[in-house]
Structures are given as C-alpha cells and as structure tokens.
Design an enzyme around this catalytic site. Sequence first.
Site, short mmCIF file in Angstrom:
data_model
loop_
_atom_site.label_atom_id
_atom_site.label_comp_id
_atom_site.label_asym_id
_atom_site.label_seq_id
_atom_site.Cartn_x
_atom_site.Cartn_y
_atom_site.Cartn_z
N GLU A 121 13.86 -11.49 31.35
CA GLU A 121 14.19 -10.00 31.35
C GLU A 121 14.73 -9.45 29.72
OE1 GLU A 121 16.94 -9.45 34.40
OE2 GLU A 121 15.92 -10.58 35.92
N LYS A 123 17.36 -8.13 27.43
CA LYS A 123 18.92 -8.06 27.70
C LYS A 123 19.43 -6.54 27.10
CE LYS A 123 23.29 -10.78 26.44
NZ LYS A 123 24.02 -9.48 26.31
N ASP A 125 21.02 -3.58 25.76
CA ASP A 125 22.44 -3.31 25.09
C ASP A 125 23.27 -2.26 25.70
OD1 ASP A 125 24.57 -3.99 23.43
OD2 ASP A 125 23.51 -3.40 21.50
N TYR A 288 19.55 -5.71 38.01
CA TYR A 288 18.62 -7.02 37.79
C TYR A 288 19.33 -8.12 38.73
CZ TYR A 288 22.57 -6.96 34.57
OH TYR A 288 23.85 -6.80 33.88
N LYS A 377 19.50 -14.76 21.94
CA LYS A 377 20.16 -13.47 21.32
C LYS A 377 19.22 -13.10 19.92
CE LYS A 377 24.13 -12.20 21.59
NZ LYS A 377 24.75 -10.73 22.07
N CYS A 471 23.84 13.91 -14.68
CA CYS A 471 23.02 12.76 -14.04
C CYS A 471 23.73 11.39 -14.75
CB CYS A 471 21.69 12.85 -14.85
SG CYS A 471 20.86 11.14 -14.93
N CYS A 474 21.64 10.20 -17.99
CA CYS A 474 21.52 10.69 -19.18
C CYS A 474 22.76 11.86 -19.57
CB CYS A 474 20.17 11.50 -19.32
SG CYS A 474 20.07 12.91 -18.48
N CYS A 489 17.89 15.52 -11.55
CA CYS A 489 18.18 15.71 -13.20
C CYS A 489 17.04 16.09 -13.65
CB CYS A 489 18.36 14.25 -13.46
SG CYS A 489 18.16 13.90 -15.18
N CYS A 494 14.93 11.67 -19.47
CA CYS A 494 16.18 11.00 -18.98
C CYS A 494 15.67 9.44 -18.72
CB CYS A 494 16.46 11.49 -17.53
SG CYS A 494 17.55 10.35 -16.55
S1 IVH Z 1 22.43 -11.40 33.92
C1 IVH Z 1 24.83 -14.12 36.17
N1 IVH Z 1 20.59 -9.86 32.95
O1 IVH Z 1 24.39 -8.94 29.00
C2 IVH Z 1 24.04 -12.99 35.52
N2 IVH Z 1 22.85 -9.60 31.89
O2 IVH Z 1 25.81 -11.10 27.95
C3 IVH Z 1 24.66 -12.75 34.11
N3 IVH Z 1 22.80 -7.95 30.22
O3 IVH Z 1 27.34 -8.96 30.79
C4 IVH Z 1 23.92 -11.44 33.55
N4 IVH Z 1 20.71 -7.10 30.39
O4 IVH Z 1 26.06 -6.73 30.79
C5 IVH Z 1 21.81 -10.30 32.89
N5 IVH Z 1 18.92 -8.39 32.27
C6 IVH Z 1 20.02 -9.05 32.31
C7 IVH Z 1 20.84 -8.14 31.27
C8 IVH Z 1 22.11 -8.59 31.19
C9 IVH Z 1 21.90 -6.88 29.94
C10 IVH Z 1 24.15 -8.06 29.81
C11 IVH Z 1 25.14 -7.91 31.03
C12 IVH Z 1 26.03 -9.13 30.79
C13 IVH Z 1 25.73 -9.46 29.40
C14 IVH Z 1 25.84 -10.70 29.03
#
Ligand code: IVH
Length: 731
Positions: A121, A123, A125, A288, A377, A471, A474, A489, A494
């Site tokens: 999935e 992740k 932010d 999720y 990451k 400038c 120059c 300028c 120049c």
């Molecule tokens: S799973 C046991 N799935 O990432 C489940 N986390 O660094 C643990 N996050 O605190 C989390 N997308 O806020 C999971 N698809 C995703 C996510 C996700 C974002 C964030 C979440 C978590 C942090 C962990």
Amino acid sequence: MPYNGGMDETALKQRLEALREEIRAHNYRYYVLNAPVISDAEYDALMRELREIEAAHPEWVTPDSPTQRAGAPPADGFVKVRHPAPILSLANAFSAGEVRAWYERIRKLDARVAQSGFVVEPKIDGLTVVLHYREGVFVQGATRGNGEIGEDITANIRTIRAVPLKIPLFPLPPLGGRAGVGGTLTPSPSPTGRGGSMGKIQPSLPSPSRSTPVGLPKGEGMKSGSIPSYLVVRGEAFITKADFEALNARLRAAGEKTYLNPRNTAAGSLRQLDPRVTASRPLTLLVYQIVAVEGGEAPSTQWGVLTYLRELGFPVAHSARKCETLEEAIAYAEDLGARREELPYEIDGAVIKLDDLQVAASLGFVGKDPRGAIALKFPAPEATTTLLDIGVNVGRTGVLTPYAVLEPVEIGGVRVERATLHNFDFIAEKDIRIGDRVLVKRAGEVIPYVIGPIVEARTGAERPYTPPKVCPSCGQPVEHFEGEVAWYCVNAACPAQLVRRVEHFVSRGAMDIVGMGIKIVEQLIRANLVQDVADLYTLKREDLLPLEGFAEKKADNLLAAIEASKTRPLARLINALGIRGVGEVMAAELAKHYPSLDALSAATQEELEAIEGIGPNIAAAIVDWFSRPRNREVLRKLKSAGVWPVEKTAPAEARAPLKGLTFVITGTLPTMSRAEAKDFIQAHGGKVTSSVSRKTDYLLAGENPGSKLQKAQTLGIPVIDEARLREMVGV
Ligand code: IVH
C-alpha cells in the site's frame, strides 16, 4: 410557514430519507469510486433541500445526517480517549535489502510466513485517525496520540466528506431526483471542500457494482450480510496535492499567508478547536485497518480488509496491490516510489504487509512495531535547514535571480547547499530572513527551491533582506519593467551576463564545445580574451597557455573542440545564440524553414508568426535580436570565422519520415550519444522532448534506461531501440 415542499409529513420524511441516501451515494461516488455523476452545484442543491427540511423539523436531525458535518461550536480542549486496541507504528526499511532481511527474520520465526502473500500500500504522508461506528453510524473519531490514548476530534472528523457518517451505503439509491443523471464528471477542486481530486489511478480493488440490488455485495472481504454492531477502523487523513495548491492559491489571492506543505496543513486542521475551521480545509481520508470489531468478524487477510472496507463505503487507496511473492512486492513498492510524483497525494514510502493477518498477529511486535509489516521509506523530498545568506545570480538575459545559501542538508539522498528563491517578490511575500530555518524541497528533476521560513523557529536574530539596487557583477543600477516580476541588469557589457551567454553557447544542446566548462569561460572573460561568443573562434594557443591550469595538451584539446563545433547543424547554432524564447525545439523548427542565418536574419515578424509554434512575442524577440548592431557584429564575426552552417535542403521538405512523431530518449544507446540521437531524429522531421507523457509516440531506450522506461510502459507507449529508429528512417 416552515418548509414542506408541498408535501405532508409522511412524504416529507420520506423525501428527507431519500435525500440523505442520495447525498451519501454521491459522496461515495466522489470520494471512494472517484467517479462523481453530478456537478458541485447539483450536489449543493440537494444539500440545501435537506437543510431546509431539517430546519423545519429539528426533531428529525440525526448525527449521521450529511448536514451534521460542520456546524459544531468551538471546544475548550480535546478530551482523551483510550483506543480499543493499541494503534501501532511501523518499522522502516530504507532499501530492498533491508526488506529482504525483515522477511528472512520473520520466516525463521514462523514457518507459516512462507505461505502468506503480501499487500503493498502507499504510505500516505498524513495523520492517523481512528474512526468508531456503532450500528453503522459514525460516533467517534480520535487522533493516534501515544498509540494507547488519543484525542477526541469527532467534530473535526465529521467535517471530512470522505468519512462516511453511516455505513454501509448499499444498496445505492437510484440516481435522479434533482440531481439528474449524467456522464462522469471529473473531480475539480472547489472552495466548498468537495475538491478531493483523488487522481485517476486504475482501481485494482474490486469496486462494488452499482447494480447490487439489496444488502451488501459479496466480495472477498465479506464475512456476513450484516454489518458489525461496533467497528473501529484506522486510516490516514490528509490533503491532496491539488487541493493544497488550490487552497494556497485562494489564500494568495486573498493576500493571506500560505501554508508550507500538505502534511502540516492537515495536522493543523485536524487539531482545530473550532470545527468550522476544519470544515474549510480540504481534508480527505483513506482507510487501511480494522482496529476492533464486535458483532461480526473481520476478514482474515489484509486484502480482504481493504475489499471489505471498500464495500462498506470507505475510501481505500486505489494503488494498493496484492502480490504473491516478496520480490513482486518489493518491485511494486519501488514502482510506487518511482511514480510518487504522479500520485494525487504525498507518500513517504510503501507499506509491505503480510496478507495473512493471523500469521502477522502471531509474530508479535518489536516495541510498537508489528513484525508482520514493514515500511519501505523513500528519501524525503523536503528538509529544513538554516538560510545562511542570499546570493544573486545574473542570467544571460540580465535577469537577477536570488538564491539561498544553505547550511548543507541531505534531501532525497543528495547534498543540497543552494536553492532557488525564485525572485525578490517571493522573498518579500514569504518574509524570508537571513538566519531563518527554511523548508527546502527537491523533487524530480527540478532545482531545489525554498518553500518558506519556519516562523515558529525564529530567535529574533534573523535579518530581513533588501534586494540589491545595483548588479552584483558590474555594479550598474538594476531596472524593473512594468508588469514583470523580474529585475534586470540592462548593461549589455555586464561580465556576468557574458559568462552565462558563453556558457549557453558552448553547452551540449548548443555548440557542444567539449571540455569548456564554466571555469574556463570565466577565465577567458576575466583575461579579456572573449568579449562575445564569436571571439571563441579566434582564440590561439598563445592566448591560452598563460592561463592558470593550461598546459599545451589542454590548450590544443580545447582549440580542437572549438574547431569541431564549427560543423554543428544550423539548429544548434540558432539555439546557441540565446534568443529569448528560442530553445532547442524552436531552433530546430526555425532551421527547417530557413536554410541559413542570412535567411533567418531577413525574416519578418509576419513570416515568423506563420510558423507553427511561434507566437507574436517570440517572433518579435527574433526580429529584435537580429536588428541589434551588437548582435549583427557577432554574426559578422561568426561568418568570417567560418561558423556559418547552411542546410542544403530544408529537411522538412526533403524527407521527413519522423514528421509528427515525438520521441523521448533514455539510457545509453549502442552507437549514438543522446545529443546525436536527438539531432538524428530532428533531422528526419521528428521532435524530441525530455519527459514521457501521453503525447510521447516512442521511447528510444538504450542500456540502463531508468524510470522513463517504467513510465512509458505504464502509459503503454512503444519502446524502441536504436536499430529500430534507423529502420524507421530507412538508414
Ligand atoms: S499500517 C499495524 N498502512 O504510517 C499497522 N500505515 O510509520 C501499522 N501510514 O502511523 C500502520 N499509510 O500513520 C499503515 N497504508 C498504510 C499507511 C500507514 C500511512 C502511516 C500511519 C502510521 C505510520 C507508520
């Protein structure tokens, strides 16, 4: 008389229920399916009618009504809530190797691991939110807090339209009513906060079918036909990139302070004591995880969970994918990383989860990190650092561009110590001061840039910045033109401008004088050997030898490279001249129409405007450039030095087998350099652009092609090699 729409009480109550169902269905189409069928205005009309009925009958208002999203008055503080189960975190991996090591470890702990598949999935932010539903009605929303205890932000969560206030949404009510049935409308950012543009990524999760008659559709995730009496789900609240940009554009237009990035804005919005403020921010959600369930059974696989949540009407990431093998999972996680710029929201990694949730749970935790999942990451594209000073660059047209001198910082795996500050207005608008902590971004191919200061981190020792009046190169006064942001300028002599002009002239896409870098250009200009680009062609060995670092061999090599550049095609020379608005593509176009600089310099404004892609501004800039005595003198010198390519027949009219085709080049080709391949394509009538898009016809790929290849494959663009290119033109 209170609103009754000409209906009796029973009919009015039915209309109220119908409206609620219909609005819910539209929210679902918009946020979950990404496929709205009515416009914002039509949606607003439904909401208005519902509000009118509820105003006439306050006793009919229920907490799951779509009208109950905003409105709540400000609170004094947040109440603490204990989560029904720990809200865990994730262990991080920074390379595919670390993911493999994680897998080896857990495989040794439990043999069943080898039998499980994976779910990958994005992740996101954003910020974790925990949502509670009783009998299908949203009753509480909380922040993660310390994982055991969070803060009650129910009133704020309610304002997020992507959060269903009632589940499940099925059966979907028939479309119609005042909304009307229409084609699919593309989501568009709107000030009402319905602007969640979730992008157009192909769903890989099965979507509930619209024709489902009653009850819940049967899917992989479905455990029973009824919904649990108590359900707690976890997701991520965030702001999409498009909504963030739109929000900032609105603030900018209103003369208000803009936000730094989507994450901070989302965080600030969620923890607002006044839910009306939260309601005005374009927050959205993806879920999720099932944290707790009563009166029902949660699916036993992660894929099942995602499918189930989606079936209940929750928004789930479309880019989630089920993978059979670890290598497939890693490849997909890396693919998400390569495509992160294209996703509608910011992601800081990909999460690889064991699909078998029983096995995952039995593996236990390390601290707060469950062993059954890991985050791969991606390098962060942003970082904060200290602004040590502000410098000013002088471009080849004389534009002054401020840049940040930074305390070196690593961003996205690269050490950054300079970043652009765009222009002087930007510094003033953002109130950027020397000594500030600043947020710096480096994304994709673009030059790192300063986003803004971290005002909270100020100590009082920061100094405001005043743009220079003269400038920096120059010393001549700088000028500003009506209607333009830039300062210039305007001194044609120049030295800084000359350095940039020569640097451009010798660069790869222009005359390609190999070995002549900026250092040598500066040396030549400082020694007064070069006053314009044509002077390069009269340099002699004796001129170069006294310069620092020049031995005989280096001098001879440089002279040979200068000599070799005389045979560059006309398009290159036109580009090299540095006419405002005339880059590589435009220069190639001009060379197709004019066989020499003699012909081009005689072209009129009207004639130029008749060429495809050339508008009045560029046509005027070309005519102006050739009319200036200084430039005519440079042309005269170039001609007498023999730098005067003449195209025998304009290739456009001769043979142009690649006419109308756009190419992108990537990787190392067997016999041609990339620049040669570009010339080759252009000489046969084709176009070359730098990045792959839907407009690309072919990707010409060599060895080690990188992310462009992936992108072309995703878009279904044909990939060819050098041999195939030659075949296409018949050589
Ligand atoms: S799973 C046991 N799935 O990432 C489940 N986390 O660094 C643990 N996050 O605190 C989390 N997308 O806020 C999971 N698809 C995703 C996510 C996700 C974002 C964030 C979440 C978590 C942090 C962990």
